[in-house]
Design a protein around this motif. Sequence first.
Motif, PDB file in Angstrom:
ATOM      1  N   ASN A 273       0.975  -1.321  -0.208  1.00 47.38           N
ATOM      2  CA  ASN A 273      -0.029  -0.023  -0.111  1.00 47.38           C
ATOM      3  C   ASN A 273       0.916   1.080  -0.205  1.00 47.38           C
ATOM      4  N   PRO A 282      -4.481   0.296  -1.153  1.00 41.77           N
ATOM      5  CA  PRO A 282      -3.421  -0.750  -1.697  1.00 41.77           C
ATOM      6  C   PRO A 282      -2.797  -0.280  -3.158  1.00 41.77           C
ATOM      7  N   TRP A 283      -1.864  -0.794  -3.556  1.00 34.75           N
ATOM      8  CA  TRP A 283      -1.439  -0.448  -4.884  1.00 34.75           C
ATOM      9  C   TRP A 283      -2.396  -0.574  -6.023  1.00 34.75           C
ATOM     10  N   SER A 286      -4.713   2.461  -6.255  1.00 37.69           N
ATOM     11  CA  SER A 286      -4.266   3.423  -6.648  1.00 37.69           C
ATOM     12  C   SER A 286      -4.494   4.108  -7.985  1.00 37.69           C
ATOM     13  N   VAL A 560      -9.675  -0.209   2.838  1.00 41.96           N
ATOM     14  CA  VAL A 560      -9.001   0.993   3.162  1.00 41.96           C
ATOM     15  C   VAL A 560      -9.342   1.626   4.292  1.00 41.96           C
TER      16      VAL A 560
END
Length: 579
Positions: A273, A282-283, A286, A560
């Motif tokens: 993240n 989290p990636w 994104s 999240v």
Amino acid sequence: MKARRIFVLVQVFFLAAALCACANREDSDEKGSTTAGTEKTDKDLGEPAVENPFAEHMEISWLGYTMKSDYYPENEYQKYVEEKYNVTIKIPDFLDWRNPEQISLMAATNNLPDFVAIVRGLNMKDINEQGLTRTIPISAVREYAPDLAEVMDRKGGWIVSQKQGAEELYAVCRYFEFGPYEETGLFLRLDWMENLGIEPKGELTDLYNGIYYTSSEPYTLDELKDILHRFVNDDPDKDGEHDTIGLERLYYNFASAFGIQMGWDHSRFEIGNILEDGKAVPWWGSKKQKDFLKFARNLYKEGLLIQDAVLEINSSGMDTEYWEADQCGAIMHYYYKIKPGKKDGFCESLINNVEGAKFLIAPMPVNPETGLCTSGPEFFTDYGSPWNQRDISVVNASVDDAKLERILRIYNDISCKKEDFARMWFGVEGKDYMWNGEPFASTVVYPESRKANEQGSGLLGGYFFIPEYYDIVNVYDKPMEKIYKSWGTTQGLLGGNLYPYKMDFLNETNIVDVRKRYISDLMTKTQKYYVEAILGNIDIDSTFDGHLNNLMKSGLKEWVEELNKGLVTSEFKKGKIVH
């Protein structure tokens, strides 16, 4: 007058008695005689005998990677520990310590060994409250594992596993840093570059027999694309055919150059993240993905990325058939695994089949817009919560204080003493290996009797972790050392380790339960979108926001929320609690 004479006589008597006692004591000392209550002396040395603290033989069941070595399979280090501490180490060899399911099964059936050096998939607080493990007094760690305690003091590591309101630990945690190293390089066909008149960037260094070379400067993303275009379109093998390809796979390594780090295994999908818009995301949730996806889409659209690399999205392997057929020009791969002279691996497949083939191993490409370098999939370290991830060591509830002392002493040696690390991995210095220069700052050289291909690593590779921070000691010969010298700290300065922005270090959130509920669906939807976007089946600009909204409805929102209840990793590494 008579009384005065008696008083003087009494004084004389006591004075004489005192002088006599002193003389007898001196005489006794000279003769080395002893009386009851005095220390016994060693017959040979004439010095006070020291009681052996390890006189009682103990058997310790031990599970984890810290007692056996792939590099030195004779278990010499285990024998060394057993003799040093008068113990017998029993290692269950039918279990995989890296398998959370097997460890959980051991815990559920109350069959944990005395010491489990690495616990994955278990919550150390829960298994302690279930009566499966004992707590470890901080005072015992300070007394029997002083080197580890010093590191914990300096890095604020006690808080990771300390029982609230008590001077006790649920587990011993190896709270160490990762060094600024990168073990992935950009492999380019140097013979193709020479055929096309493409000059390597920076100083060129021969690594091994005119087959492997390295250069000192990284390419930019645009420079790499230019090279790949020429590999695809300009007949680099000079056979008159339009049959060559550019980048074989591992295209997702480029993501870190855009500020994210992908990883399709559960660990990196769960943990990875970053900070975005003031919070951890989290990636795969994104907004930065969009630029990376468009870059990857262009690679494929321009014919620089093969379709298999896109369809097999979670594969980190390579297809040796492309290399055997002399069709592929570039790949990002682990350079420490290269094994010259062997038949396996993409480099060897090419070199053994194509005369004159050779490789340039360059630093990973750089994105000038972000100042970040492309990295390997390991670059986003799974520096996870010790509660639920790795590098926590627990002690069985049945272990008494005497056995705990032995365990802590052994663990201290393994975790914090370079000499023990070298012995565990390489054997006995002078007999099994030699340093090719200053110890721990040069390569390790094996005698002829120990061939490199029997040690489980390649000629360009092999390293081991030095305590307190991860660092590399070269194993076999000069090539790795030449790479580090050529690259310097380029990779570390440009990229650095991308740590998760937030982690639930103190088990304050429900993030683990959230992950379990949603991860399969979220990963499937993310992978599907990636494939469709890169192949050009959907328009990224018009669908990306909708894709993120779909993930929010499928569990990303709750993910999240829980993630942001955790602690900021960079502050926690300093021993500070910042939510």
